[in-house]
Design a protein around this motif. Structure first.
Motif, short mmCIF file in Angstrom:
data_model
loop_
_atom_site.label_atom_id
_atom_site.label_comp_id
_atom_site.label_asym_id
_atom_site.label_seq_id
_atom_site.Cartn_x
_atom_site.Cartn_y
_atom_site.Cartn_z
N VAL A 1 55.98 -17.70 129.72
CA VAL A 1 55.52 -18.95 129.57
C VAL A 1 56.90 -20.06 129.49
CG1 VAL A 1 53.20 -18.74 128.86
CG2 VAL A 1 54.97 -19.03 127.06
N ALA B 1 52.55 -29.76 120.79
CA ALA B 1 51.56 -29.38 120.06
C ALA B 1 51.61 -28.66 118.82
CB ALA B 1 50.34 -28.57 120.72
N THR C 1 54.78 -28.58 124.83
CA THR C 1 55.26 -28.15 123.67
C THR C 1 55.33 -29.04 122.49
OG1 THR C 1 57.31 -29.48 124.51
CG2 THR C 1 57.43 -27.24 125.10
N ARG D 1 60.43 -20.45 118.65
CA ARG D 1 59.65 -21.27 119.42
C ARG D 1 60.46 -22.45 119.88
NH1 ARG D 1 54.42 -19.44 119.10
NH2 ARG D 1 53.62 -21.26 120.25
N ILE D 2 60.00 -23.31 120.85
CA ILE D 2 60.65 -24.58 121.18
C ILE D 2 59.52 -25.64 121.10
CG2 ILE D 2 60.01 -24.15 123.75
CD1 ILE D 2 62.73 -25.53 124.19
N ALA D 3 60.05 -26.76 120.75
CA ALA D 3 58.73 -27.89 120.60
C ALA D 3 59.55 -29.14 120.96
CB ALA D 3 58.37 -27.94 119.45
N SER E 1 50.95 -22.40 114.73
CA SER E 1 52.14 -22.43 115.73
C SER E 1 52.65 -23.77 115.91
CB SER E 1 51.55 -21.65 116.76
OG SER E 1 50.69 -22.47 117.44
N ILE E 2 53.60 -24.11 116.47
CA ILE E 2 54.34 -25.19 116.92
C ILE E 2 55.17 -24.85 118.18
CG2 ILE E 2 56.31 -24.69 115.45
CD1 ILE E 2 56.93 -27.65 115.33
N GLY E 3 54.71 -25.72 119.30
CA GLY E 3 55.27 -25.66 120.46
C GLY E 3 55.02 -24.52 121.23
N MET E 4 55.95 -23.93 121.95
CA MET E 4 55.98 -22.65 122.72
C MET E 4 56.60 -21.56 122.41
SD MET E 4 57.10 -22.68 126.59
CE MET E 4 55.55 -23.71 127.31
N GLN E 5 56.22 -20.47 122.38
CA GLN E 5 56.98 -19.38 121.96
C GLN E 5 57.99 -19.07 122.90
OE1 GLN E 5 55.08 -16.03 120.08
NE2 GLN E 5 56.61 -14.30 121.01
#
Lengths: 153, 307
Positions: free
Chosen positions: A80, B158, B156, A46-48, A62-66
């Protein structure tokens, strides 16, 4: 960057940017200010935002975006992720018009003339921006848009 | 079915609404759709122009930039522009609550009841997608919708958690801002074509949900650092769930701040008394949004300062 119970920083922070640069010509600078994470005990990346700190000792969903379910080169970048970070892609990019973009978003296959690597994953761009991930096989662009998105409306 | 069918239970608000016939007529009318352009997707002006191209009847919401009102029958959720995160559809009355949090880049922000994520997304954008936004929801079934909203809009910053907001752990040093978009009897959602609540809420349910709201507010006070902002919001008219919940807070711990609505958004002050019960005096600083004043749903919002 401290880990939490469920996620830890990816040991090789250059792994995804290198792949994105090689395959799609995405400038690694677009990832500045972000940190890649992996779910503990899995290959999921994932990216955050760099300032996003998961609380220690708390179960995190979850953290950030997959980014991808498994690392490159076999893993597939999520649509996404491409929508957010691939607007400047220069390689393996396919631009679709209105009608083809609608078909692609409906998970239909679109006929194309292959470019660059001629096969494999591609960044697909429509009139409103990056649509997501496609996969080129021969002269066909297969849609990798998640099925669940068909029910967004 | 007549437009006001099933709305008789709203007549209990006659003592606090200025025009009952207009209120009931608006509460039964179809709700305009509202979408806002997502700055994380691309240039806002380009997205705005695309909205007007896709729906020539779109009109700007006067009190909020890059926000558009569409006819009720419009289905923007079917536009690819929506699917790829260019826009988000949200009830107009709810928008001000997300804005009032005033989240800034780099802050620690907690959203105790986050799903489906509209106000969460507003806060993330207000933070320029930088910092830590704890997006929490207790209900497992509501987490996918929350994740989809955050993913779709390209957020990103959250961290999604599935905890009971009443027992949410205090971040180290405390949260800079906390949003309590509390579960409620949803009386303000009667205008929604799908999912709107028209049935009268039972008094037992109203009482039990009011207890949850008070517990969530106490939790927000506990996790907020001194000086932090707490925003409390519901989509219901009931003073028991609104001013009554604020009244349960210790005045030595939180102050209710006066609000200045943006030009073009008409609000009414919180009510100081209901059913013979007098609330703490500063509940009048809260804001009520009635459906007939702005052609929206109904909403209640208050901004608190942790002392």
């Amino acid at each position: 960057m401290p880990a939490c119970a469920d996620f830890e920083p990816l040991p090789d922070q250059g792994l995804v940017p290198r792949y994105c640069a090689e395959r799609f010509g995405i400038d690694p600078a677009v990832f500045a200010g972000h940190v890649f994470w992996r779910r503990a005990g899995s290959r999921l990346i994932r990216i955050a935002d760099r300032g996003c700190r998961p609380p220690p000792g708390v179960g995190v969903d979850s953290i950030g975006m997959q980014v991808m379910r498994r690392p490159p080169p076999r893993g597939k970048l999520t649509s996404v992720f491409l929508q957010r970070f691939a607007a400047g892609a220069t390689r393996n990019v396919y631009r679709l018009g209105d009608a083809e973009a609608l078909r692609f978003m409906a998970r239909e296959t679109v006929s194309i003339t292959p470019v660059d690597d001629a096969s494999g994953y591609a960044v697909v761009i429509g009139p409103d921006g990056v649509l997501g991930c496609g996969r080129v096989v021969g002269e066909q662009l297969h849609s990798e848009i998640p099925r669940a998105w068909l029910h967004d409306a | 079915m007549t437009p006001t069918a099933g709305l008789d239970h709203l007549r209990r608000y006659a003592p606090i609404v200025d025009d009952m016939p207009a209120f009931l007529a608006a509460a039964g009318a179809p709700l305009p759709r509202v979408v806002w352009s997502n700055p994380l997707h691309g240039p806002l002006d380009r997205t705005d122009a695309r909205i007007v191209e896709l729906c020539p009847e779109a009109r700007p919401v006067g009190w909020r930039p890059h926000t558009w009102r569409l006819p009720p029958e419009t289905l923007p959720g079917r536009w690819p522009l929506h699917t790829i995160g260019g826009i988000y559809g949200q009830e107009e009355a709810a928008l001000w609550a997300g804005d009032l949090v005033g989240a800034r880049p780099g802050e620690r922000v907690v959203d105790l009841c986050a799903s489906p994520g509209g106000k969460t997304a507003q806060m993330a954008i207000s933070m320029a997608d930088r910092g830590t936004l704890m997006a929490n929801d207790r209900m497992m079934g509501r987490i996918p919708a929350l994740r989809r909203t955050l993913d779709r809009l390209g957020i990103t910053c959250a961290v999604v958690t599935r905890l009971d907001g009443v027992h949410f752990p205090r971040p180290e040093g405390g949260a800079d801002r906390v949003l309590v978009d509390a579960p409620c009897t949803c009386e303000g959602t009667t205008r929604k074509s799908a999912g709107g609540r028209r049935a009268a809420p039972g008094e037992g349910y109203r009482h039990s949900i009011a207890q949850v709201q008070r517990a969530l507010l106490r939790s927000a006070v506990r996790i907020a650092r001194p000086g932090a902002t707490i925003v409390y919001a519901t989509c219901t008219y009931a003073p028991e769930e609104n001013e009554g919940a604020l009244d349960a807070l210790d005045p030595s711990e939180v102050a209710i701040e006066p609000l200045t609505p943006p030009p073009g958004l008409k609000t009414c002050p919180g009510v100081p008394e209901w059913g013979g019960v007098y609330f703490r005096p500063d509940v009048v600083h809260a804001a009520r949004i009635w459906p007939h004043h702005n052609d929206t749903g109904g909403f209640f919002v208050a901004r608190l300062r942790r002392l």
